[in-house]
Design a protein around this motif. Structure first.
Motif, PDB file in Angstrom:
ATOM      1  N   PHE A 163     -58.787  92.621 -77.538  1.00 50.05           N
ATOM      2  CA  PHE A 163     -59.726  91.370 -77.197  1.00 50.05           C
ATOM      3  C   PHE A 163     -59.210  90.910 -78.742  1.00 50.05           C
ATOM      4  O   PHE A 163     -59.872  89.208 -79.209  1.00 50.05           O
ATOM      5  N   GLY A 164     -60.037  92.356 -79.972  1.00 53.10           N
ATOM      6  CA  GLY A 164     -59.480  91.354 -81.629  1.00 53.10           C
ATOM      7  C   GLY A 164     -58.770  91.377 -81.204  1.00 53.10           C
ATOM      8  O   GLY A 164     -58.519  90.215 -82.622  1.00 53.10           O
ATOM      9  N   GLN A 165     -57.232  91.883 -81.664  1.00 56.34           N
ATOM     10  CA  GLN A 165     -56.007  91.761 -81.873  1.00 56.34           C
ATOM     11  C   GLN A 165     -55.441  90.527 -81.527  1.00 56.34           C
ATOM     12  O   GLN A 165     -54.826  89.959 -81.589  1.00 56.34           O
ATOM     13  N   MET A 166     -55.970  89.671 -80.136  1.00 57.54           N
ATOM     14  CA  MET A 166     -55.791  88.866 -79.720  1.00 57.54           C
ATOM     15  C   MET A 166     -55.781  87.392 -80.602  1.00 57.54           C
ATOM     16  O   MET A 166     -55.133  86.821 -80.497  1.00 57.54           O
ATOM     17  N   THR A 167     -57.410  87.766 -80.656  1.00 56.36           N
ATOM     18  CA  THR A 167     -57.515  86.439 -81.627  1.00 56.36           C
ATOM     19  C   THR A 167     -56.982  86.543 -83.175  1.00 56.36           C
ATOM     20  O   THR A 167     -56.742  85.606 -83.450  1.00 56.36           O
ATOM     21  N   ASP A 168     -57.061  87.624 -83.312  1.00 60.79           N
ATOM     22  CA  ASP A 168     -55.972  87.581 -84.387  1.00 60.79           C
ATOM     23  C   ASP A 168     -55.307  87.199 -84.359  1.00 60.79           C
ATOM     24  O   ASP A 168     -54.570  86.261 -85.286  1.00 60.79           O
ATOM     25  N   SER A 169     -54.661  86.826 -83.214  1.00 60.19           N
ATOM     26  CA  SER A 169     -53.230  87.206 -83.299  1.00 60.19           C
ATOM     27  C   SER A 169     -52.972  85.400 -83.017  1.00 60.19           C
ATOM     28  O   SER A 169     -52.132  84.643 -84.034  1.00 60.19           O
ATOM     29  N   LEU A 170     -54.323  84.882 -82.377  1.00 57.01           N
ATOM     30  CA  LEU A 170     -54.537  83.352 -81.747  1.00 57.01           C
ATOM     31  C   LEU A 170     -54.838  82.949 -84.106  1.00 57.01           C
ATOM     32  O   LEU A 170     -54.491  81.087 -83.419  1.00 57.01           O
ATOM     33  N   ARG A 171     -55.193  83.529 -84.249  1.00 53.77           N
ATOM     34  CA  ARG A 171     -56.094  83.072 -85.593  1.00 53.77           C
ATOM     35  C   ARG A 171     -54.849  82.659 -86.663  1.00 53.77           C
ATOM     36  O   ARG A 171     -54.595  82.077 -87.319  1.00 53.77           O
ATOM     37  N   GLU A 172     -53.780  83.546 -86.621  1.00 56.59           N
ATOM     38  CA  GLU A 172     -52.422  83.820 -87.686  1.00 56.59           C
ATOM     39  C   GLU A 172     -51.301  82.950 -87.096  1.00 56.59           C
ATOM     40  O   GLU A 172     -51.530  81.727 -87.463  1.00 56.59           O
ATOM     41  N   ARG A 173     -51.636  82.696 -85.549  1.00 57.24           N
ATOM     42  CA  ARG A 173     -50.651  81.129 -85.214  1.00 57.24           C
ATOM     43  C   ARG A 173     -51.473  80.296 -85.609  1.00 57.24           C
ATOM     44  O   ARG A 173     -50.684  78.756 -85.506  1.00 57.24           O
ATOM     45  N   ASP A 174     -52.830  79.422 -85.812  1.00 58.09           N
ATOM     46  CA  ASP A 174     -53.706  78.887 -86.120  1.00 58.09           C
ATOM     47  C   ASP A 174     -53.241  78.669 -87.383  1.00 58.09           C
ATOM     48  O   ASP A 174     -53.161  77.316 -87.822  1.00 58.09           O
ATOM     49  N   ARG A 175     -52.770  79.742 -88.074  1.00 59.84           N
ATOM     50  CA  ARG A 175     -53.043  79.255 -89.989  1.00 59.84           C
ATOM     51  C   ARG A 175     -51.752  78.863 -90.205  1.00 59.84           C
ATOM     52  O   ARG A 175     -51.450  77.729 -90.514  1.00 59.84           O
ATOM     53  N   LYS A 176     -50.476  79.240 -88.892  1.00 61.81           N
ATOM     54  CA  LYS A 176     -48.904  78.951 -89.774  1.00 61.81           C
ATOM     55  C   LYS A 176     -49.231  77.309 -88.270  1.00 61.81           C
ATOM     56  O   LYS A 176     -48.038  77.116 -89.581  1.00 61.81           O
ATOM     57  N   SER A 177     -49.197  76.931 -87.835  1.00 59.62           N
ATOM     58  CA  SER A 177     -49.273  75.612 -87.319  1.00 59.62           C
ATOM     59  C   SER A 177     -50.229  74.687 -87.926  1.00 59.62           C
ATOM     60  O   SER A 177     -49.225  73.356 -88.160  1.00 59.62           O
TER      61      SER A 177
END
Length: 291
Positions: free
Chosen positions: A264-278
């Motif tokens: 779940f932490g990895q998923m949150t990190d992925s969402l956070r990175e995707r949000d920064r790119k967006s």
């Protein structure tokens, strides 16, 4: 559902484990107590049977000759046994020859009278409750008839003594006298056995309660180890669902719950990175849109 009706996983787990521990410990304790009670009863019955058989063998001459002095001496030896309460010698006519009791307790005379008329040779055991100072006391009556033909182990002849009996008795009495010399009865108390059993039950109850409490305490610790990471994971999930992608939680264990926290932490990190790119992508397109 309302919060008052919510029952957490920790509570359910602790209740289930506690019920299992209580059921298992109570069942084992009851089985152990039952086995010990049966063993104590068998020991008392065995001791009483051996005692009354030995007394019957040693008192054969005294019954035939109606030697009350010899019978009283034999009674004194038996009364030295702690569990002995009374000793009764009954003649072939069903009447008591001599009797002695420690606490004024005596058996029902019908027991000896029935053995005189019956053809039994084995020990008859009759449990009953006798009044002792207003309270009942459990007693075991051991009765055995002394019959003609059972004197094979005796070191003396009984026929000469038997021939000297009175000829004026009735025909029925003469017939009985040739078949039976008397009845020997010994009463043993179960008070000491019950006291020992009660002490053992008290110890078993204390040990059972200690084991149950220890098991419940261990269940609480185990559920806390499982539910605490889950609670933190649930809290992080709520924050992420609310848009807070900065929420994170470190895995506390290496089991399945810890693996779930890591994923779940990895998923949150992925969402956070995707949000920064967006966000960067949207920022780079702002000037173009103004032109």
């Amino acid at each position: 559902p309302p919060s008052s009706a919510f029952i957490g996983l920790r509570t359910k787990f602790v209740l289930f484990i506690s019920l299992v521990i209580i059921a298992v410990c109570s069942g084992l304790s009851w089985y152990f107590i039952r086995q010990q009670s049966d063993a104590m009863t068998r020991a008392l019955v065995s001791s009483g049977s051996i005692l009354v058989k030995n007394l019957a063998h040693n008192s054969r001459y005294g019954l035939v000759a109606k030697d009350l002095v010899l019978l009283d001496q034999l009674i004194a030896g038996v009364m030295d046994v702690d569990e002995s309460v009374y000793v009764v010698f009954t003649g072939p006519d069903g009447k008591r020859l001599t009797v002695k009791s420690k606490r004024n307790m005596y058996p029902n005379q019908a027991i000896a009278e029935a053995l005189v008329r019956a053809e039994a040779h084995d020990v008859t055991i009759t449990p009953f409750t006798a009044a002792d100072g207003g309270r009942g006391e459990a007693l075991y009556d051991f009765a055995v008839p002394v019959r003609r033909g059972d004197e094979r182990q005796a070191a003396f002849s009984l026929f000469s003594v038997e021939s000297e009996e009175s000829q004026g008795e009735s025909a029925v009495a003469e017939k009985l006298s040739t078949r039976i010399y008397g009845v020997v009865q010994i009463g043993l108390t179960g008070a000491q056995m019950n006291q020992a059993l009660n002490r053992m039950i008290g110890n078993v109850i204390v040990i059972t309660i200690a084991v149950i409490l220890s098991g419940i305490f261990a269940a609480v610790l185990l559920t806390r180890r499982i539910t605490t990471p889950l609670k933190k994971l649930v809290e992080m999930t709520r924050r992420v669902a609310g848009g807070d992608l900065t929420a994170s939680v470190a895995p506390m264990t290496r089991d399945e719950v810890g693996q779930l926290t890591t994923v779940f932490g990895q998923m949150t990190d992925s969402l956070r990175e995707r949000d920064r790119k967006s966000t960067r992508l949207n920022s780079s397109h702002i000037p173009l849109s103004r032109m």
